[in-house]
Design a protein around this motif. Structure first.
Motif, PDB file in Angstrom:
ATOM      1  N   LEU A   1      34.388  10.413  -1.592  1.00 47.10           N
ATOM      2  CA  LEU A   1      32.981  10.059  -1.357  1.00 47.10           C
ATOM      3  C   LEU A   1      32.671  10.018   0.137  1.00 47.10           C
ATOM      4  CD1 LEU A   1      32.421   7.219  -3.995  1.00 47.10           C
ATOM      5  CD2 LEU A   1      31.872   9.652  -4.187  1.00 47.10           C
ATOM      6  N   THR A   2      33.432   9.204   0.868  1.00 44.36           N
ATOM      7  CA  THR A   2      33.168   9.045   2.289  1.00 44.36           C
ATOM      8  C   THR A   2      34.342   8.353   2.949  1.00 44.36           C
ATOM      9  OG1 THR A   2      31.526   8.248   3.900  1.00 44.36           O
ATOM     10  CG2 THR A   2      32.048   6.766   2.068  1.00 44.36           C
TER      11      THR A   2
ATOM     12  N   ARG B   1      29.375  16.202   0.405  1.00 50.50           N
ATOM     13  CA  ARG B   1      28.096  16.900   0.186  1.00 50.50           C
ATOM     14  C   ARG B   1      27.574  16.659  -1.223  1.00 50.50           C
ATOM     15  NH1 ARG B   1      31.140  20.928   2.609  1.00 50.50           N
ATOM     16  NH2 ARG B   1      31.499  21.862   0.563  1.00 50.50           N
ATOM     17  N   LEU B   2      28.479  16.294  -2.117  1.00 52.50           N
ATOM     18  CA  LEU B   2      28.085  16.071  -3.507  1.00 52.50           C
ATOM     19  C   LEU B   2      27.476  14.694  -3.698  1.00 52.50           C
ATOM     20  CD1 LEU B   2      31.258  17.556  -5.227  1.00 52.50           C
ATOM     21  CD2 LEU B   2      29.081  18.713  -4.765  1.00 52.50           C
ATOM     22  N   LEU B   3      27.548  13.866  -2.668  1.00 53.34           N
ATOM     23  CA  LEU B   3      27.115  12.481  -2.820  1.00 53.34           C
ATOM     24  C   LEU B   3      25.609  12.370  -2.758  1.00 53.34           C
ATOM     25  CD1 LEU B   3      28.631   9.867  -3.237  1.00 53.34           C
ATOM     26  CD2 LEU B   3      28.478   9.461  -0.793  1.00 53.34           C
TER      27      LEU B   3
ATOM     28  N   ASP C   1      21.885  10.777  -2.402  1.00 55.39           N
ATOM     29  CA  ASP C   1      21.391   9.834  -1.398  1.00 55.39           C
ATOM     30  C   ASP C   1      21.144   8.455  -1.997  1.00 55.39           C
ATOM     31  OD1 ASP C   1      18.024  11.283  -1.250  1.00 55.39           O
ATOM     32  OD2 ASP C   1      19.147  10.347  -2.867  1.00 55.39           O
ATOM     33  N   ARG C   2      21.437   8.282  -3.272  1.00 52.97           N
ATOM     34  CA  ARG C   2      21.391   6.934  -3.855  1.00 52.97           C
ATOM     35  C   ARG C   2      22.626   6.108  -3.439  1.00 52.97           C
ATOM     36  NH1 ARG C   2      22.375   6.557  -8.692  1.00 52.97           N
ATOM     37  NH2 ARG C   2      23.188   8.657  -9.125  1.00 52.97           N
ATOM     38  N   PHE C   3      23.616   6.808  -2.907  1.00 55.35           N
ATOM     39  CA  PHE C   3      24.851   6.150  -2.497  1.00 55.35           C
ATOM     40  C   PHE C   3      24.809   5.916  -0.986  1.00 55.35           C
ATOM     41  CE2 PHE C   3      27.901   6.633  -6.092  1.00 55.35           C
ATOM     42  CZ  PHE C   3      27.082   7.324  -6.965  1.00 55.35           C
ATOM     43  N   SER C   4      25.171   4.723  -0.588  1.00 53.66           N
ATOM     44  CA  SER C   4      25.287   4.446   0.838  1.00 53.66           C
ATOM     45  C   SER C   4      26.475   3.530   1.069  1.00 53.66           C
ATOM     46  CB  SER C   4      24.012   3.825   1.391  1.00 53.66           C
ATOM     47  OG  SER C   4      23.756   2.585   0.771  1.00 53.66           O
ATOM     48  N   ALA C   5      27.168   3.760   2.162  1.00 53.56           N
ATOM     49  CA  ALA C   5      28.329   2.952   2.500  1.00 53.56           C
ATOM     50  C   ALA C   5      28.200   2.489   3.936  1.00 53.56           C
ATOM     51  CB  ALA C   5      29.619   3.749   2.310  1.00 53.56           C
TER      52      ALA C   5
END
Lengths: 111, 116
Positions: free
Chosen positions: B46-47, B59-61, B63-67
């Motif tokens: 993921l990151t 790149r598949l992540l 924009d609902r995901f944030s870390a």
């Protein structure tokens, strides 16, 4: 083509046999290669690493790397029931890169 | 216990809700990774962070995901407006920078998310 591919398995071997696990990767720039073991319900743990062509032995485990064929394998000699787990192949492009994992292959060692 | 710890271990939520996971890495490690794993698949990147800097994001992540890793210690992974496809085990791992070469990532036990 997926970056890291492993035989879908599962693989079943009798106790005492040699288990052979295979992995291919797509990026010729890959520099480091790893095998992780993941027991059911647990997190992955590193068991072997290999960086250059040839074989690397650690106890009952041997990792084999062939960069020309983009192929890495893990041999487990004298397989034990405690070796029953999912084995994940992982590759890395370099120091500032992340590990990319294959989907894993589940090994079952029959007593 | 000086390993990687994750919280919560299990989270059940309804579709559309936001969830946040926390990871506390091994204290000497300045690299921290988030992976996602679904049944029968390997961990999906993921990151990752080095100290507080987010160096790479998949790149598949969505924009609902944030870390975040605000002080270079613990990290949080937030998923907004969860979807059923977000159901997975979220794994955190930490390492020294050399871990990218040695492959020595130390994984936590994971946070399992179920989206109803």
């Amino acid at each position: 083509q997926k970056e890291v591919e492993q035989n879908s398995g599962p693989l079943s071997v009798p106790e005492g046999a040699i288990a052979s696990l295979n992995c291919t990767y797509s990026d010729r720039g890959s520099q480091s290669f790893f095998w992780y073991r993941q027991y059911s319900g647990k997190s992955p743990e590193l068991i072997m690493s290999i960086y250059s062509n040839g074989d690397k032995e650690d106890g009952r485990f041997t990792a084999q790397l062939n960069k020309a064929s983009q192929y890495v394998s893990l041999l487990i000699r004298d397989s034990q029931p405690s070796d029953s787990a999912t084995y994940l192949c992982a590759v890395n492009l370099g120091a500032n890169s992340k590990l990319t994992f294959g989907k894993g292959i589940t090994l079952s060692v029959r007593p | 216990d000086t390993g990687v710890s994750q919280d919560p271990r299990h989270k059940i939520t309804k579709r559309g809700q936001n969830v946040t996971f926390r990871c506390d890495p091994i204290s000497e490690h300045n690299r921290l990774y988030w992976y996602r794993q679904t049944l029968g698949q390997g961990p999906e990147f993921l990151t990752y962070f080095q100290n507080e800097a987010q160096l790479e994001k998949s790149r598949l992540l969505s924009d609902r995901f944030s870390a975040e890793r605000p002080k270079g210690s613990f990290s949080t992974l937030e998923i907004q407006r969860t979807e059923q496809g977000d159901s997975a085990m979220y794994l955190c791992a930490s390492s020294f920078p050399s871990g990218a070469i040695t492959g020595e990532l130390f994984f936590g036990e994971g946070s399992r998310l179920t989206v109803l």
